[in-house]
Scaffold this motif. Structure first.
Motif, PDB file in Angstrom:
ATOM      1  N   GLU A   7       0.840  -1.195   0.000  1.00 33.26           N
ATOM      2  CA  GLU A   7       0.000   0.000   0.000  1.00 33.26           C
ATOM      3  C   GLU A   7       0.876   1.246   0.000  1.00 33.26           C
ATOM      4  O   GLU A   7       1.867   1.345   0.715  1.00 33.26           O
ATOM      5  N   ILE A   8       0.542   2.188  -0.848  1.00 33.52           N
ATOM      6  CA  ILE A   8       1.266   3.453  -0.896  1.00 33.52           C
ATOM      7  C   ILE A   8       0.488   4.483  -0.087  1.00 33.52           C
ATOM      8  O   ILE A   8      -0.656   4.789  -0.383  1.00 33.52           O
ATOM      9  N   LEU A   9       1.119   4.993   0.936  1.00 34.75           N
ATOM     10  CA  LEU A   9       0.451   5.940   1.822  1.00 34.75           C
ATOM     11  C   LEU A   9       0.578   7.358   1.307  1.00 34.75           C
ATOM     12  O   LEU A   9       1.601   7.744   0.789  1.00 34.75           O
ATOM     13  N   SER A  10      -0.459   8.121   1.451  1.00 32.98           N
ATOM     14  CA  SER A  10      -0.392   9.546   1.154  1.00 32.98           C
ATOM     15  C   SER A  10      -0.139  10.269   2.456  1.00 32.98           C
ATOM     16  O   SER A  10      -0.254   9.692   3.535  1.00 32.98           O
ATOM     17  N   ALA A  11       0.212  11.549   2.358  1.00 35.16           N
ATOM     18  CA  ALA A  11       0.514  12.330   3.564  1.00 35.16           C
ATOM     19  C   ALA A  11      -0.670  12.321   4.526  1.00 35.16           C
ATOM     20  O   ALA A  11      -0.501  12.290   5.741  1.00 35.16           O
ATOM     21  N   SER A  12      -1.890  12.329   3.982  1.00 28.25           N
ATOM     22  CA  SER A  12      -3.074  12.371   4.839  1.00 28.25           C
ATOM     23  C   SER A  12      -3.223  11.098   5.668  1.00 28.25           C
ATOM     24  O   SER A  12      -3.786  11.113   6.748  1.00 28.25           O
ATOM     25  N   HIS A  13      -2.697   9.970   5.153  1.00 34.65           N
ATOM     26  CA  HIS A  13      -2.818   8.707   5.872  1.00 34.65           C
ATOM     27  C   HIS A  13      -1.792   8.600   6.992  1.00 34.65           C
ATOM     28  O   HIS A  13      -1.872   7.706   7.822  1.00 34.65           O
ATOM     29  N   ILE A  72       8.786  17.557  -3.381  1.00 31.73           N
ATOM     30  CA  ILE A  72       8.808  17.909  -1.953  1.00 31.73           C
ATOM     31  C   ILE A  72       7.792  17.060  -1.192  1.00 31.73           C
ATOM     32  O   ILE A  72       8.089  16.508  -0.132  1.00 31.73           O
ATOM     33  N   LYS A  73       6.587  16.944  -1.725  1.00 33.03           N
ATOM     34  CA  LYS A  73       5.542  16.153  -1.076  1.00 33.03           C
ATOM     35  C   LYS A  73       5.973  14.701  -0.926  1.00 33.03           C
ATOM     36  O   LYS A  73       5.768  14.087   0.123  1.00 33.03           O
ATOM     37  N   ASP A  74       6.573  14.152  -1.980  1.00 27.57           N
ATOM     38  CA  ASP A  74       7.050  12.768  -1.926  1.00 27.57           C
ATOM     39  C   ASP A  74       8.109  12.588  -0.844  1.00 27.57           C
ATOM     40  O   ASP A  74       8.107  11.606  -0.104  1.00 27.57           O
ATOM     41  N   CYS A  75       9.021  13.560  -0.764  1.00 33.00           N
ATOM     42  CA  CYS A  75      10.112  13.470   0.206  1.00 33.00           C
ATOM     43  C   CYS A  75       9.597  13.589   1.638  1.00 33.00           C
ATOM     44  O   CYS A  75      10.037  12.844   2.519  1.00 33.00           O
ATOM     45  N   ILE A 109      17.884  16.149  -1.993  1.00 34.68           N
ATOM     46  CA  ILE A 109      19.132  16.140  -2.755  1.00 34.68           C
ATOM     47  C   ILE A 109      19.404  14.749  -3.334  1.00 34.68           C
ATOM     48  O   ILE A 109      19.902  14.616  -4.451  1.00 34.68           O
ATOM     49  N   ARG A 110      19.038  13.706  -2.574  1.00 33.98           N
ATOM     50  CA  ARG A 110      19.202  12.340  -3.075  1.00 33.98           C
ATOM     51  C   ARG A 110      18.376  12.136  -4.344  1.00 33.98           C
ATOM     52  O   ARG A 110      18.860  11.558  -5.325  1.00 33.98           O
ATOM     53  N   LYS A 111      17.137  12.640  -4.332  1.00 27.43           N
ATOM     54  CA  LYS A 111      16.282  12.496  -5.509  1.00 27.43           C
ATOM     55  C   LYS A 111      16.776  13.358  -6.662  1.00 27.43           C
ATOM     56  O   LYS A 111      16.744  12.945  -7.821  1.00 27.43           O
ATOM     57  N   LEU A 112      17.232  14.578  -6.351  1.00 27.94           N
ATOM     58  CA  LEU A 112      17.765  15.447  -7.400  1.00 27.94           C
ATOM     59  C   LEU A 112      19.013  14.842  -8.029  1.00 27.94           C
ATOM     60  O   LEU A 112      19.240  14.961  -9.231  1.00 27.94           O
ATOM     61  N   LYS A 113      19.815  14.204  -7.197  1.00 27.21           N
ATOM     62  CA  LYS A 113      21.043  13.584  -7.690  1.00 27.21           C
ATOM     63  C   LYS A 113      20.721  12.453  -8.659  1.00 27.21           C
ATOM     64  O   LYS A 113      21.448  12.219  -9.626  1.00 27.21           O
ATOM     65  N   LYS A 114      19.619  11.766  -8.425  1.00 33.41           N
ATOM     66  CA  LYS A 114      19.203  10.690  -9.328  1.00 33.41           C
ATOM     67  C   LYS A 114      18.799  11.245 -10.686  1.00 33.41           C
ATOM     68  O   LYS A 114      19.006  10.617 -11.722  1.00 33.41           O
TER      69      LYS A 114
END
Length: 218
Positions: A7-13, A72-75, A109-114
């Protein structure tokens, strides 16, 4: 047998359906260390409190590193999911906000580096990796009543290095101590945080003098 779908959780969960003020009332008088220890021991109210108190500031700080709101939301979501998963094995934390900011910065930064060839060192070389886009509600901007002077303040801030802007905004916008700033910016000594802020303020003062300002804004 098909593998179980994760299950992928959203911020609201991430926040339990509790009374909105319940966690705030329970922990408002506690120290960060006490709140963190309670969370690490499985207290859901403590987790709820940490999320509610700090999530908006995390989004604000993340937007200073990248303009990609989706990233940002994902991070932010990833950080809270990871924290919940690691409960029981987390070390002590004295300053929760600083800890979350540092975690968010590393995650972004980890995601940006990817996505690009530029990593952590790119913050100094590529201004767009830490643009510090000040909102109209920014403390540094709102101190000036005149719109023309506000524009001059914005221009003066662009004369700083990305790291100087980062340090100054952590101090004045987020109210962090030099120790917290040193930790977030990964300085080995607190005096390094003081030095970069003093140099940034000196640059601001010199730039504003060119605009006819006698004193710095800070």
């Amino acid at each position: 047998m098909k593998p179980e779908k994760k299950e992928i959780l959203s911020a609201s969960h991430l926040v339990l359906p509790l009374n909105q003020n319940e966690s705030l009332i329970k922990f408002e008088s506690n120290t960060d260390e006490e709140i963190w220890n309670a969370f690490d021991k499985g207290n859901e109210l403590a987790f709820n409190y940490i999320y509610r108190v700090h999530v908006k500031a995390m989004f604000r700080y993340g937007s200073q590193i990248t303009c990609d709101s989706g990233l940002i939301k994902d991070c932010v979501q990833n950080i809270f999911i990871q924290l919940r998963d690691k409960r029981g094995s987390l070390g002590s934390v004295s300053y929760i906000k600083g800890y979350l900011f540092k975690s968010l910065q590393r995650e972004i930064i980890r995601k940006l580096k990817k996505e690009t060839k530029f990593g952590r060192d790119g913050l100094d070389q590529k201004e767009n990796y830490f643009p510090i886009t000040l909102s109209h509600e920014s403390i540094l901007i709102q101190r000036e009543k005149d719109e023309e002077m506000r524009q001059e303040v914005r221009k003066a801030l662009t004369a700083l290095t990305a790291r100087q802007r980062q340090a100054i905004l952590l101090l004045y916008e987020e109210g962090m101590s030099y120790k917290e700033i040193a930790d977030i910016m990964e300085f080995s000594e607190v005096k390094s945080a003081r030095k970069i802020i003093y140099r940034g303020l000196a640059t601001l003062k010199g730039t504003l003098k060119k605009y006819g300002r006698i004193k710095p804004i800070i």
